[in-house]
Scaffold this motif. Structure first.
Motif, PDB file in Angstrom:
ATOM      1  N   VAL A 212      -7.916   2.380  -2.076  1.00  0.00           N
ATOM      2  CA  VAL A 212      -8.426   1.874  -0.813  1.00  0.00           C
ATOM      3  C   VAL A 212      -9.301   2.845  -0.234  1.00  0.00           C
ATOM      4  O   VAL A 212      -8.927   3.979   0.180  1.00  0.00           O
ATOM      5  CB  VAL A 212      -7.266   1.419   0.052  1.00  0.00           C
ATOM      6  N   GLU A 213     -10.635   2.532  -0.116  1.00  0.00           N
ATOM      7  CA  GLU A 213     -11.807   3.358   0.437  1.00  0.00           C
ATOM      8  C   GLU A 213     -12.116   3.176   1.855  1.00  0.00           C
ATOM      9  O   GLU A 213     -13.174   3.907   2.365  1.00  0.00           O
ATOM     10  CB  GLU A 213     -12.835   3.620  -0.419  1.00  0.00           C
ATOM     11  N   GLN A 214     -11.184   2.441   2.618  1.00  0.00           N
ATOM     12  CA  GLN A 214     -11.837   2.177   3.799  1.00  0.00           C
ATOM     13  C   GLN A 214     -10.771   2.741   4.766  1.00  0.00           C
ATOM     14  O   GLN A 214      -9.613   3.067   4.392  1.00  0.00           O
ATOM     15  CB  GLN A 214     -11.591   0.541   4.143  1.00  0.00           C
ATOM     16  N   SER A 215     -11.327   2.746   6.087  1.00  0.00           N
ATOM     17  CA  SER A 215     -10.050   3.436   7.137  1.00  0.00           C
ATOM     18  C   SER A 215      -9.107   2.261   7.439  1.00  0.00           C
ATOM     19  O   SER A 215      -9.326   1.159   7.408  1.00  0.00           O
ATOM     20  CB  SER A 215     -10.913   3.748   8.253  1.00  0.00           C
ATOM     21  N   LEU A 216      -8.151   2.948   7.831  1.00  0.00           N
ATOM     22  CA  LEU A 216      -6.733   1.793   8.159  1.00  0.00           C
ATOM     23  C   LEU A 216      -5.978   2.717   9.327  1.00  0.00           C
ATOM     24  O   LEU A 216      -5.892   3.764   9.502  1.00  0.00           O
ATOM     25  CB  LEU A 216      -5.763   1.920   6.928  1.00  0.00           C
TER      26      LEU A 216
ATOM     27  N   ASP B  65     -11.281   6.866   5.836  1.00  0.00           N
ATOM     28  CA  ASP B  65     -12.100   6.719   4.557  1.00  0.00           C
ATOM     29  C   ASP B  65     -11.173   6.582   3.307  1.00  0.00           C
ATOM     30  O   ASP B  65     -11.281   7.276   2.034  1.00  0.00           O
ATOM     31  CB  ASP B  65     -12.877   7.672   4.421  1.00  0.00           C
ATOM     32  N   GLY B  66      -9.786   6.081   3.646  1.00  0.00           N
ATOM     33  CA  GLY B  66      -8.772   5.838   2.459  1.00  0.00           C
ATOM     34  C   GLY B  66      -8.049   7.292   2.192  1.00  0.00           C
ATOM     35  O   GLY B  66      -7.483   7.308   1.042  1.00  0.00           O
TER      36      GLY B  66
ATOM     37  N   SER C 212      -3.832   0.800  -3.177  1.00  0.00           N
ATOM     38  CA  SER C 212      -3.044  -0.782  -2.911  1.00  0.00           C
ATOM     39  C   SER C 212      -2.575  -1.190  -4.286  1.00  0.00           C
ATOM     40  O   SER C 212      -3.275  -1.063  -5.231  1.00  0.00           O
ATOM     41  CB  SER C 212      -4.355  -1.644  -2.549  1.00  0.00           C
TER      42      SER C 212
ATOM     43  N   ARG D 218       0.879  -1.275  -0.017  1.00  0.00           N
ATOM     44  CA  ARG D 218      -0.057  -0.071   0.044  1.00  0.00           C
ATOM     45  C   ARG D 218       0.810   1.395  -0.038  1.00  0.00           C
ATOM     46  O   ARG D 218       1.934   1.170   0.517  1.00  0.00           O
ATOM     47  CB  ARG D 218      -0.810   0.012   1.161  1.00  0.00           C
TER      48      ARG D 218
ATOM     49  N   ASN E  92      -4.389  10.120  -1.377  1.00  0.00           N
ATOM     50  CA  ASN E  92      -5.371   8.896  -1.309  1.00  0.00           C
ATOM     51  C   ASN E  92      -4.361   7.484  -0.748  1.00  0.00           C
ATOM     52  O   ASN E  92      -3.267   7.261  -1.340  1.00  0.00           O
ATOM     53  CB  ASN E  92      -5.899   8.504  -2.749  1.00  0.00           C
TER      54      ASN E  92
ATOM     55  N   SER F 201      -4.123   7.071  12.063  1.00  0.00           N
ATOM     56  CA  SER F 201      -5.213   6.496  11.220  1.00  0.00           C
ATOM     57  C   SER F 201      -5.340   7.236  10.076  1.00  0.00           C
ATOM     58  O   SER F 201      -5.278   8.587   9.991  1.00  0.00           O
ATOM     59  CB  SER F 201      -6.543   6.174  12.189  1.00  0.00           C
TER      60      SER F 201
END
Length: 587
Positions: A167-171, A196-197, A66, A45, A63, A193
């Protein structure tokens, strides 16, 4: 023969109706990729900038991406095609002709009388084959038509491909952000964190606090450390913030045209600290700014460039003061009549306001001239035709002409009052120093001409043997250092009048020491008296019916010095030389 007839009939009928199609598999691609079962080689990533950084969108947006590497098998790809065929007339004719000969030879004695059963069947078979060959040798019609059926056959190799997606998710992860502007670190923060990507860095919000000034603001450097990778970005400050003009003088005029020779184009007066957005910096003497929905101008000398975010609330940072017409300030009204009209009184008023280059505009200089002229006429009885009002002197020719005119009408009993306002320079720093009065720049931007005050004072004193009072509000401070002693400046001022006639009929009142500025009567909030401090209190003394020069001087010592320190936190100490006992209202 009957068999041949039947065959010919069938041939003719078949030619009219017979045609056929056939299907076959052909190779479409020797190295087609088989995506059914890829092998994942590597997956990571990373961050990628999206959008352009500009004042309206000043956040740096990264952004989360991945990147996956796959190994695919390559196979031979075959596809199925359908081909339509049509009979060939020539081959049919040849086949029928050959068949006819074979049938005739087999079933008649026209060619050979030796007939046997074996020979007959052989020739009949040959004739049948020739008929079949004539019909089966068909011509393809058009291009083969694909049926859409494809199949992967044997393996022919391998290929590696990379697939990159957002990647549109939180990490939950660690990212370290460092923002550097010139030699200072604006921000050094650990981000735990990515929501929302996206990772957003608010650049304008952070740079606002740096109070960046100047026409060359430089650039800002950003580094982001994420998953063992370091990302570096650099943006000019002008891509993040917008330029504003911040007023650095106590007050400046906002004009609707780039012309300072008139006051008719003044829209408002802005006080020190006011900030207006700059639309253009192309003009070397003016900033074109936005005030409301219109474009206006302010002098470059009165402002500096500061950089602000696009959401900066300009309305909260613009302070204007009302423009009062002459007659609405306290000292401009209720002027007393201190003596009767004087037929033999003459005055010279010289005011230079619109300087350029290193010298800023002399605010209210012309209003001061009008104030002095009004008091000379109303309070002291000077005739309007005997008051010579010179403004914006650019050369000595104009002054010499006026002095010549004054000399032609003055006599030994002519009372003379002179008021001078503008910038001056001190040439040298000893008792033999020369004081000069600077002319404004000429129309073609020529070098400023100077008027030697020593010579001017001498010329004025020669016009008459009667009372001569000179009020000098000339600012010499830019030509001297602040550490020069008061005693030394006083000696230089005294030397400027040493050539005057040694009698008791003259006095020179300097509005400030040589190393002190001549200040404007205005506070930081913009409120004030619309005049410079010296002429205001000089007129105020006359308004209070104080005409004795020594009493006026004491009044100025108290009020000019106090007001300058109160409003500007700087000294301004008047100095009176010559006969201090003169009375301005004495007949």
């Amino acid at each position: 023969m009957k068999l041949f007839t039947h065959i010919v009939f069938i041939a003719v009928l078949g030619y009219g109706f017979m045609g056929c199609t056939s299907a076959r598999w052909t190779v479409k691609d020797q190295h087609a990729i088989d995506e059914s079962d890829p092998e994942i080689i590597n997956q990571d990533r990373f961050l990628m900038q999206v959008g352009k950084v500009q004042p309206s969108e000043s956040a740096l947006t990264l952004n989360l991406m991945s990147r996956t590497k796959y190994r695919y098998n390559q196979r031979v790809l075959a596809r199925r095609n359908i081909q339509k065929y049509k009979l060939r007339p020539g081959f049919i004719a040849a086949g029928l002709s050959g068949a006819a000969l074979a049938f005739i030879a087999a079933n008649s004695t026209a060619i050979s009388k030796n007939r046997s059963q074996t020979r007959m069947w052989t020739l009949n078979a040959v004739g049948s084959v020739m008929v079949a060959a004539g019909f089966l040798n068909m011509k393809p019609v058009g291009e083969p038509r694909a049926t859409g059926e494809e199949r992967l056959l044997k393996k022919s190799g391998t290929i590696v491909r990379t697939d990159t997606v957002t990647v549109e998710q939180s990490l939950e992860t660690d990212a370290y952000v460092t923002i550097q502007y010139r030699d200072s670190t604006v921000r050094n923060e650990e981000i735990r964190s990515i929501v929302d990507g996206q990772l957003q860095i608010p650049l304008s919000e952070l740079l606002n606090n740096q109070l960046i000034t100047g026409s060359q603001p430089g650039r800002v450097d950003i580094t982001v450390q994420f998953q063992d990778s370091l990302y570096s970005y650099a943006f000019p400050v002008s891509d993040i913030l917008e330029p504003y003009a911040k007023v650095t003088t106590r007050i400046t005029s906002l004009r609707n045209s780039a012309d300072k020779t008139t006051s008719n184009n003044i829209v408002a007066d802005l006080v020190e600290g006011s900030q207006v957005k700059i639309a253009s910096t192309e003009n070397k003497e003016w900033y074109r700014v936005l005030y409301g929905i219109s474009e206006h101008y302010i002098s470059r000398q009165d402002a500096e460039i500061v950089w602000r975010s696009s959401d900066f609330n300009q309305q909260d940072q613009v302070v204007t003061v009302p423009r009062l017409p002459f007659g609405e300030v306290d000292v401009e009204t209720n002027i007393p009549v201190l003596r009767a009209p004087q037929e033999n009184a003459m005055a010279l008023i010289i005011t230079n306001k619109n300087y350029s280059g290193q010298y800023k505009e002399r605010r209210y200089a012309h209003r001061d001239a009008r104030l002095m002229k009004t008091y000379l006429q109303t309070a002291l009885g000077y005739k309007p035709q005997n008051i010579f009002d010179l403004r914006e002197i650019a050369d000595t020719d104009t002054l010499h002409k006026v002095l010549s005119t004054m000399g032609s009408v003055a006599n030994d009993s002519t009372e003379l009052t002179v008021y001078i306002s503008g910038y001056g320079e001190v040439n040298g720093a000893d008792k033999n120093s020369q004081l000069t009065f600077l002319g404004v720049n000429g129309e073609k931007g020529n070098k400023q001409e100077v008027i030697e005050l020593n010579s001017l004072f001498k010329t004025l004193s020669n016009l008459t043997k009667a009372q001569t009072v000179i009020l000098s509000d000339v600012d010499f401070s830019q030509s001297l250092t602040n550490n020069i002693s008061v005693i030394k400046t006083q000696r230089i001022l005294e030397s400027s009048i040493q050539n005057l006639d040694n009698d008791d009929n003259w006095a020179v009142l300097f509005g400030s020491q040589l190393n002190q500025e001549s200040q404007v009567y205005i506070s930081q909030s913009g409120s004030g008296k619309k005049h410079r401090i010296l002429p205001y209190f000089f007129a105020k003394a006359l308004q209070n019916r104080t005409t004795d020069l020594s009493e006026i001087y004491q009044y100025l010592e108290r009020n000019v010095s106090y007001t300058a320190r109160k409003l500007h936190d700087r000294p301004q100490d008047p100095l009176l030389l010559g006969n201090t006992k003169l009375d301005l209202a004495e007949n």
